[in-house]
Design an enzyme around this catalytic site. Structure first.
Site, PDB file in Angstrom:
ATOM      1  N   CYS A   1      -3.841  10.917  10.743  1.00 20.75           N
ATOM      2  CA  CYS A   1      -2.767  12.103  10.081  1.00 20.75           C
ATOM      3  C   CYS A   1      -3.201  13.313  10.365  1.00 20.75           C
ATOM      4  O   CYS A   1      -2.172  14.181  10.794  1.00 20.75           O
ATOM      5  CB  CYS A   1      -2.844  11.855   8.611  1.00 20.75           C
ATOM      6  SG  CYS A   1      -4.651  11.861   7.714  1.00 20.75           S
TER       7      CYS A   1
ATOM      8  N   VAL B   1       1.014   3.582   2.286  1.00 21.37           N
ATOM      9  CA  VAL B   1       1.856   3.907   3.445  1.00 21.37           C
ATOM     10  C   VAL B   1       3.032   2.673   3.878  1.00 21.37           C
ATOM     11  O   VAL B   1       4.127   2.912   4.055  1.00 21.37           O
ATOM     12  CB  VAL B   1       1.016   3.587   4.701  1.00 21.37           C
ATOM     13  CG1 VAL B   1       1.724   4.048   6.139  1.00 21.37           C
ATOM     14  CG2 VAL B   1      -0.110   5.018   4.651  1.00 21.37           C
TER      15      VAL B   1
ATOM     16  N   HIS C   1      -1.650  17.477   3.729  1.00 22.59           N
ATOM     17  CA  HIS C   1      -2.819  18.029   4.283  1.00 22.59           C
ATOM     18  C   HIS C   1      -2.497  19.313   4.842  1.00 22.59           C
ATOM     19  O   HIS C   1      -1.355  19.522   5.338  1.00 22.59           O
ATOM     20  CB  HIS C   1      -3.206  17.220   5.452  1.00 22.59           C
ATOM     21  CG  HIS C   1      -3.903  15.901   4.999  1.00 22.59           C
ATOM     22  ND1 HIS C   1      -4.121  15.446   3.649  1.00 22.59           N
ATOM     23  CD2 HIS C   1      -4.476  14.734   5.847  1.00 22.59           C
ATOM     24  CE1 HIS C   1      -4.732  14.308   3.819  1.00 22.59           C
ATOM     25  NE2 HIS C   1      -5.023  13.771   5.132  1.00 22.59           N
TER      26      HIS C   1
ATOM     27  N   ARG D   1      -3.870 -10.752  -2.504  1.00 21.33           N
ATOM     28  CA  ARG D   1      -3.572  -9.755  -4.014  1.00 21.33           C
ATOM     29  C   ARG D   1      -2.208  -9.438  -4.044  1.00 21.33           C
ATOM     30  O   ARG D   1      -1.495  -9.446  -5.203  1.00 21.33           O
ATOM     31  CB  ARG D   1      -4.313  -8.819  -3.865  1.00 21.33           C
ATOM     32  CG  ARG D   1      -4.352  -7.832  -5.153  1.00 21.33           C
ATOM     33  CD  ARG D   1      -5.175  -6.929  -5.208  1.00 21.33           C
ATOM     34  NE  ARG D   1      -5.093  -6.063  -3.799  1.00 21.33           N
ATOM     35  CZ  ARG D   1      -6.069  -4.766  -3.681  1.00 21.33           C
ATOM     36  NH1 ARG D   1      -7.199  -4.743  -4.306  1.00 21.33           N
ATOM     37  NH2 ARG D   1      -5.738  -4.179  -2.562  1.00 21.33           N
ATOM     38  N   SER D   2      -1.457  -8.960  -2.862  1.00 23.93           N
ATOM     39  CA  SER D   2      -0.009  -8.700  -3.016  1.00 23.93           C
ATOM     40  C   SER D   2       1.011  -9.718  -2.786  1.00 23.93           C
ATOM     41  O   SER D   2       2.014  -9.311  -2.843  1.00 23.93           O
ATOM     42  CB  SER D   2      -0.139  -7.330  -2.103  1.00 23.93           C
ATOM     43  OG  SER D   2      -0.208  -7.596  -0.793  1.00 23.93           O
TER      44      SER D   2
ATOM     45  N   GLY E   1       0.781  -1.217  -0.089  1.00 19.37           N
ATOM     46  CA  GLY E   1       0.000   0.065   0.118  1.00 19.37           C
ATOM     47  C   GLY E   1       0.879   1.183  -0.001  1.00 19.37           C
ATOM     48  O   GLY E   1       1.935   1.222   0.147  1.00 19.37           O
TER      49      GLY E   1
ATOM     50  N   ARG F   1      -6.996   2.872  18.595  1.00 19.05           N
ATOM     51  CA  ARG F   1      -6.709   4.559  19.247  1.00 19.05           C
ATOM     52  C   ARG F   1      -6.990   4.799  20.378  1.00 19.05           C
ATOM     53  O   ARG F   1      -6.590   5.376  21.248  1.00 19.05           O
ATOM     54  CB  ARG F   1      -7.025   5.375  18.209  1.00 19.05           C
ATOM     55  CG  ARG F   1      -5.739   5.125  16.758  1.00 19.05           C
ATOM     56  CD  ARG F   1      -6.426   6.213  15.711  1.00 19.05           C
ATOM     57  NE  ARG F   1      -5.378   6.097  14.537  1.00 19.05           N
ATOM     58  CZ  ARG F   1      -5.762   6.533  13.257  1.00 19.05           C
ATOM     59  NH1 ARG F   1      -7.127   6.845  13.144  1.00 19.05           N
ATOM     60  NH2 ARG F   1      -5.062   6.194  12.136  1.00 19.05           N
TER      61      ARG F   1
ATOM     62  N   SER G   1      -4.670  11.775  -1.303  1.00 19.77           N
ATOM     63  CA  SER G   1      -3.665  10.550  -0.708  1.00 19.77           C
ATOM     64  C   SER G   1      -4.076   9.848   0.456  1.00 19.77           C
ATOM     65  O   SER G   1      -3.791   8.962   0.833  1.00 19.77           O
ATOM     66  CB  SER G   1      -2.220  10.826  -0.834  1.00 19.77           C
ATOM     67  OG  SER G   1      -2.066  12.230  -0.078  1.00 19.77           O
ATOM     68  N   GLY G   2      -4.798  11.050   1.222  1.00 15.89           N
ATOM     69  CA  GLY G   2      -5.293  10.384   2.700  1.00 15.89           C
ATOM     70  C   GLY G   2      -6.365   9.302   2.214  1.00 15.89           C
ATOM     71  O   GLY G   2      -6.660   8.697   3.354  1.00 15.89           O
TER      72      GLY G   2
ATOM     73  N   LYS H   1     -12.345  11.811  15.150  1.00 11.72           N
ATOM     74  CA  LYS H   1     -11.114  11.338  15.601  1.00 11.72           C
ATOM     75  C   LYS H   1     -10.448  12.458  15.987  1.00 11.72           C
ATOM     76  O   LYS H   1      -9.496  12.284  16.944  1.00 11.72           O
ATOM     77  CB  LYS H   1     -10.525  10.555  14.184  1.00 11.72           C
ATOM     78  CG  LYS H   1     -10.946   9.416  14.002  1.00 11.72           C
ATOM     79  CD  LYS H   1     -10.287   8.870  12.502  1.00 11.72           C
ATOM     80  CE  LYS H   1     -11.051   7.687  11.954  1.00 11.72           C
ATOM     81  NZ  LYS H   1     -10.145   7.276  10.763  1.00 11.72           N
TER      82      LYS H   1
END
Length: 335
Positions: free
Chosen positions: A128, A12, A241, A37-38, A10, A98, A158-159, A212
């Site tokens: 993020c 990240v 961001h 898949r990866s 991915g 979290r 991209s987030g 969040k």
């Protein structure tokens, strides 16, 4: 040092590989894991090729010191016991743990020592948008406690992951050719648009992303009475961001005091020269490590208020870099 990356294919996961190298992280042995898949894909790290293994409930994590995990909350919950059962520290980039009381939520510049209170061997990487905000809040809060935070975010494609970045590029091309733009990753077309909607809406009218920021900021800063109100917006920027932040402090803080605090703040760079049109922008900050702050000024509506603008690469500091910095902090301050 034996290191694992879960979700290696991915956006990240790929950033983890780059950041580990850039930060000179002591990697003696590296394991890469991914989905069906990866699995089988190969990536090069420090001149050596590594193949992605299928993530399974087995003993693959035996001997691992740190596991950097960015494969979604469902995967994190499903495989947390597998990853940690032999003593590995799982630094998780998802929202899975979290807000769990027995899982520290860590930004090293703000609350690094919390990482050592991880009874389940799980440390959560914050959202993020929260990460870059609290890095900027810390120097002000050290001058005088912050009572209230209002923030509006301007969040890049991209987030939402690599596929979302691809969709934004594709949309611009499709519109240029007169075609109907593909809309899959966002509620609406993002190209030539802004969408005041990041994550799902909750019963209180806020989105999950906004809540969040509300909950995580309180936990990271050990400030349960801190008021936080966020509006999160998706903008047609590829990466990095931005946030417009207003804070109310217990005692007044001058612009000069705030600027001096920011300049001394760990992980912060001040770019604040309006006369010469110098202020942080995603275009200049993508792929950089620090959080950048500018447009520092008094809030005209509140004598105890400050307003400032914060920009950070959410794939780096907002995800992979923060996670790697947690591990580096633990190695440096090992108790």
């Amino acid at each position: 040092m034996k290191v694992a990356i879960v979700g290696a294919s991915g956006a990240v996961g790929q950033e983890f590989l780059r950041v580990l190298d850039e930060q000179n992280f002591p990697v003696d042995e590296l394991l890469l894991f991914g989905s069906q898949r990866s699995a089988g894909r190969k990536y090069t790290f420090r001149g050596k090729e590594y193949e992605v293994k299928l993530l399974q409930d087995n003993d693959d994590f035996r001997g691992v010191d740190y596991a950097f995990v960015s494969a979604g909350a469902g995967v994190s919950k499903q495989f947390a016991d597998t990853i940690t059962r032999h003593g590995a520290i799982m630094i998780d980039n998802s929202s899975a743990f979290r807000m769990d009381q027995d899982v520290p939520l860590v930004v090293p510049e703000v609350n690094g020592d919390d990482a050592f209170n991880a009874p389940r061997n799980i440390i959560a990487n914050p959202n993020c948008t929260t990460i870059q905000m609290v890095v900027a809040l810390k120097p002000i809060n050290d001058l005088t406690p912050i009572k209230r935070v209002h923030v509006a975010t301007y969040q890049a494609a991209s987030g939402a992951g690599a596929a979302a970045m691809d969709e934004l590029v594709r949309q611009y091309g499709q519109i240029e050719r007169g075609e109907e733009p593909t809309v899959e990753k966002f509620a609406y077309q993002l190209a030539y648009n802004v969408i005041p909607h990041v994550d799902v809406f909750l019963d209180n009218g806020y989105t999950k992303e906004e809540m969040k920021m509300y909950n995580e900021t309180k936990k990271i800063m050990h400030a349960p009475k801190l008021d936080v109100s966020a509006t999160c917006v998706r903008v047609p920027v590829m990466r990095t961001h931005s946030e417009a932040i207003w804070v109310e402090t217990e005692q007044p803080v001058s612009v000069e005091e705030a600027r001096a605090a920011f300049e001394k703040g760990e992980g912060l760079v001040v770019v604040d020269d309006p006369a010469n049109k110098r202020y942080p922008m995603p275009l200049e900050i993508a792929h950089k490590d620090p959080v950048y702050v500018g447009r520092i000024r008094k809030d005209l509506t509140d004598p105890n208020g400050l307003s400032f603008w914060v920009v950070g690469d959410q794939i780096k500091k907002g995800a992979a870099l923060n996670a790697v910095q947690i591990a580096l902090y633990m190695i440096k301050h090992k108790k």
